[in-house]
Enzyme design. Structure first.
Site, PDB file in Angstrom:
ATOM      1  N   ARG A  27      67.028   3.894 154.622  1.00  0.00           N
ATOM      2  CA  ARG A  27      67.969   4.932 154.210  1.00  0.00           C
ATOM      3  C   ARG A  27      68.672   4.480 152.934  1.00  0.00           C
ATOM      4  NH1 ARG A  27      65.341   7.746 156.803  1.00  0.00           N
ATOM      5  NH2 ARG A  27      65.898   9.051 158.609  1.00  0.00           N
TER       6      ARG A  27
ATOM      7  N   HIS B  57      61.496  10.224 148.283  1.00  0.00           N
ATOM      8  CA  HIS B  57      61.502  10.296 149.748  1.00  0.00           C
ATOM      9  C   HIS B  57      60.176  10.888 150.251  1.00  0.00           C
ATOM     10  CE1 HIS B  57      64.513  10.362 153.310  1.00  0.00           C
ATOM     11  NE2 HIS B  57      63.303  10.068 153.728  1.00  0.00           N
TER      12      HIS B  57
END
Length: 312
Positions: free
Chosen positions: A232, A280
């Protein structure tokens, strides 16, 4: 009994007898006709969609296809509703992407691409090369890799790295051996960093991990070390990372996640040297979603144990 499936990917789970599946718009509120649903699958769902789902009176199970369920938990589902994560559904694809980022940086592919665009055959990038040059990591043979956050993804990635000659250790809350790999406790990470060539970050975003890969961690790594983050974005101090890359106290970094997504166009992180950013894209394609949905529906019907329930 009814299960609501998102329209964001094709799904066809095997359902228990008496169940029906209905595909709904994952970006819109759930229609009144389907407020009798007992289960909901979440993938790319909007806050609006989740907020409407939290009010479903007969809901028993929310099955996420993502490993992280922060947004689902924030929607306010009753404690009587089991929220199951998609842990493990992205292990192979995220592991593959982490390896791709690392190999691209080790083998200097971004620089090779730049040379290609300039039509330059670079003697620096090719020709006779030492295997282990001073101050730069150019091969995974003998590379000391520490995977911080040694869950399913880390355990999938480890044998890939070992197959290329790397020495792999994991780091988790408690020490031990997992999937045949030595795992050190997080309390011992600081002591391990000076002997780490590659730090792979697969940590989740929690209050505890916010900015945990910061100045102290980056300074403890050797100057030639490479950081890869497929966990993350919030776990990395991006200012400290940029400064380390600019100062040459970190060899390179590969990020698939950033603190803000999309990364703002004007963010100076874009221009940091020896940095490879992907948007991502490591996951985004759950593997085994139908099987996971079917297994957890069976557990719900038969009173069994739901796989990967989220901590509430």
């Amino acid at each position: 009994m009814k299960i609501l499936l998102p329209d964001t990917m094709p799904l066809d789970p095997t359902l228990p007898e008496g169940w029906e599946a209905v595909v709904v718009d994952a970006r819109a509120e759930i229609p009144a006709a389907h407020h009798d649903a007992a289960a909901l699958v979440v993938w790319g769902s909007s806050r609006r969609h989740l907020a409407s789902a939290a009010d479903l009176p007969q809901l028993l199970l929310v099955q996420s296809l993502a490993a992280g369920v922060e947004g689902i938990l924030a929607a306010g589902f009753s404690d009587d509703v089991v929220v199951a994560t998609g842990a493990g559904l992205h292990s192979r694809t995220v592991g593959e992407h982490a390896l791709a980022l690392l190999l691209a940086l080790v083998r200097r592919l971004p620089e090779a691409r730049e040379a290609q665009e300039r039509h330059v055959w670079s003697d620096e990038l090719g020709g006779l090369q030492p295997l282990h040059p001073e101050g730069r990591l150019t091969t995974l043979l003998g590379a000391r890799v520490l995977v911080w956050g040694f869950g399913s993804i880390g355990q999938t990635l480890a044998p890939m790295l070992q197959g290329l000659g790397a020495e792999v250790r994991g780091a988790a809350r408690s020490a031990g051996t997992r999937a045949g790999v030595e795992v050190i406790a997080e309390a011992d990470v600081a002591a391990a960093l000076p002997d780490t060539d590659v730090l792979v970050n697969i940590l989740p975003a929690t209050e505890r991990t916010a900015g945990i890969v910061g100045r102290e961690v980056l300074a403890a790594l050797p100057d030639h070390a490479i950081l890869v983050n497929v966990g993350r974005g919030a776990t990395v101090d991006q200012v400290a990372l940029r400064e380390a890359l600019e100062a040459g106290t970190l060899g390179a970094a590969g990020l698939d996640v950033t603190e803000s997504e999309p990364l703002p166009e004007g963010d100076p992180l874009w221009d940091a040297p020896h940095l490879l950013i992907t948007p991502h894209g490591a996951g985004g394609r759950p593997v085994g979603a139908d099987e996971r949905i079917a297994a957890n529906l069976r557990a719900l019907v038969e009173g069994g144990e739901v796989l990967h329930p989220a901590a509430r």
